[in-house]
Design an enzyme around this catalytic site. Structure first.
Site, PDB file in Angstrom:
ATOM      1  N   ASN A 258      10.032   4.303   3.067  1.00 53.93           N
ATOM      2  CA  ASN A 258      10.071   3.783   4.423  1.00 53.93           C
ATOM      3  C   ASN A 258      11.392   3.062   4.694  1.00 53.93           C
ATOM      4  OD1 ASN A 258       6.970   3.969   5.241  1.00 53.93           O
ATOM      5  ND2 ASN A 258       7.077   3.230   3.131  1.00 53.93           N
TER       6      ASN A 258
ATOM      7  N   HIS B  28      10.584   6.942   7.929  1.00 49.17           N
ATOM      8  CA  HIS B  28      11.103   7.066   6.571  1.00 49.17           C
ATOM      9  C   HIS B  28      12.593   7.374   6.672  1.00 49.17           C
ATOM     10  CE1 HIS B  28       7.335   7.284   3.985  1.00 49.17           C
ATOM     11  NE2 HIS B  28       6.908   7.040   5.210  1.00 49.17           N
TER      12      HIS B  28
ATOM     13  N   CYS C 144       6.613  10.467   0.341  1.00 46.95           N
ATOM     14  CA  CYS C 144       5.545  11.399   0.690  1.00 46.95           C
ATOM     15  C   CYS C 144       5.332  12.348  -0.485  1.00 46.95           C
ATOM     16  CB  CYS C 144       5.887  12.196   1.947  1.00 46.95           C
ATOM     17  SG  CYS C 144       4.623  13.412   2.402  1.00 46.95           S
TER      18      CYS C 144
ATOM     19  N   ARG D 140       0.836  -1.211   0.000  1.00 51.82           N
ATOM     20  CA  ARG D 140       0.000   0.000   0.000  1.00 51.82           C
ATOM     21  C   ARG D 140       0.868   1.256   0.000  1.00 51.82           C
ATOM     22  NH1 ARG D 140      -0.559   4.734   2.761  1.00 51.82           N
ATOM     23  NH2 ARG D 140      -0.200   3.614   4.719  1.00 51.82           N
ATOM     24  N   ASP D 141       1.600   1.474   1.063  1.00 51.53           N
ATOM     25  CA  ASP D 141       2.366   2.711   1.210  1.00 51.53           C
ATOM     26  C   ASP D 141       3.487   2.805   0.184  1.00 51.53           C
ATOM     27  OD1 ASP D 141       3.135   5.114   2.261  1.00 51.53           O
ATOM     28  OD2 ASP D 141       4.068   4.305   4.049  1.00 51.53           O
TER      29      ASP D 141
ATOM     30  N   HIS E 235       6.772   4.366  12.596  1.00 46.57           N
ATOM     31  CA  HIS E 235       6.761   4.332  11.125  1.00 46.57           C
ATOM     32  C   HIS E 235       7.788   5.367  10.647  1.00 46.57           C
ATOM     33  CE1 HIS E 235       4.279   3.901   7.279  1.00 46.57           C
ATOM     34  NE2 HIS E 235       5.110   4.891   6.996  1.00 46.57           N
TER      35      HIS E 235
END
Length: 304
Positions: free
Chosen positions: A251, A211, A242, A17-18, A209
């Site tokens: 990430n 990055h 982002c 997803r991310d 979480h």
């Protein structure tokens, strides 16, 4: 003095997803499902499969229902998805998601840019989703973005983060994932944030979480471990980013995180060889080299 590390850490894979939502190349639902199957076979027990936001906003994930219908669900694996509102939740429940994930920001400006609402306007929307998801027997996870800093507002006060965390936990959210969305955080900032939050809440209510825009993600994981956090989000190959922060990279890479934790004697339940095979698979499908240290090392080794 030797630090006492946890015996086990829970890694939550967010790449499907991310990671994929930021890729220019749109993969087929069959490829996504195959990748997710490989991730579950590698031992990951929490995988964020897709997003049920309006497809026009994230075309890379427009096939959420198809992907959920095609994955081979492995017992003991929780298949999660991002859900923005009740309409998205209806789609997610029909697809039989294992966990409902909400999202908002600790930054007012970032929240407006990302979901077109103020923080105060976002709370009632999410409260409805939490209530309905709980009624359906689902666990609920809340992502809070920009907990360290925002590309528009700069450093975010800890009090601002706590306001959002307080409200989400009051709604009944089971776990909060605290995101350094633009990857600017350093260990002292992570320590300050967690020191304040852990005065009111238990460590097992949070995940981190990170990055890796400036190479500090693993250092931030270490300070989080020292403070009792044992759940971390990561993305295979370091995929992600982002869209509202120029230069922000993905990430922390799952395979890099795994290497560090395994070397420290911390259990994860993940098979490194199978994980790297899954990384090679998605690297080929995206037709681009993945940026993790482990994958860079594998490429150099093959050349030699």
């Amino acid at each position: 003095m030797f630090l006492k590390w946890p015996k086990k850490v829970h890694i939550k894979e967010v790449g499907p997803r991310d990671g994929l939502q930021n890729e220019d190349k749109i993969l087929s639902s069959d490829v996504k499902a195959e990748w997710i199957n490989r991730l579950s076979e590698a031992g990951l027990v929490s995988i964020e499969v897709s997003s049920f936001v309006n497809p026009k906003w994230i075309p890379q994930l427009a096939d959420a229902e198809e992907v959920f219908s095609k994955i081979h669900r492995k017992e003991g694996v929780k298949y999660a998805a991002l859900v923005p509102n009740l309409r998205g939740l209806e789609r997610a429940l029909k697809a039989d998601v294992g966990e409902v994930c909400l999202f908002m920001s600790a930054s007012e400006t970032h929240n407006q840019k990302n979901i077109n609402k103020s923080i105060s306007e976002t709370f009632p929307v999410l409260e409805e989703v939490v209530a309905e998801a709980k009624s359906a027997g689902k666990t609920v996870r809340g992502y809070v973005s920009t907990v360290i800093a925002c590309p528009y507002e700069g450093e975010i006060p800890v009090s601002q983060v706590k306001r959002v965390v307080d409200r989400l936990l009051e709604m009944g959210v089971d776990e909060i994932s605290l995101g350094d969305t633009i990857g600017v955080g350093v260990p002292s900032q992570v320590e300050a944030l967690l020191s304040e939050l852990l005065k009111s809440y238990k460590a097992d209510q949070f995940a981190m979480h990170f990055h890796d825009t400036r190479g500090t993600a693993l250092a931030n994981v270490l300070i989080s471990l020292q403070m009792g956090i044992t759940t971390f989000d990561s993305s295979l190959g370091g995929l992600g980013g982002c869209p509202y922060a120029e230069g922000a990279t993905g990430n922390v890479a799952t395979e890099d995180l795994l290497y560090m934790l395994t070397g420290m004697g911390i259990e994860t339940g993940i098979d490194r060889n199978r994980l790297l095979q899954a990384a090679h698979f998605i690297e080929e499908k995206l037709e681009k080299p993945l940026s993790s240290k482990q994958m860079e090392l594998a490429r150099r080794t093959r050349k030699e």
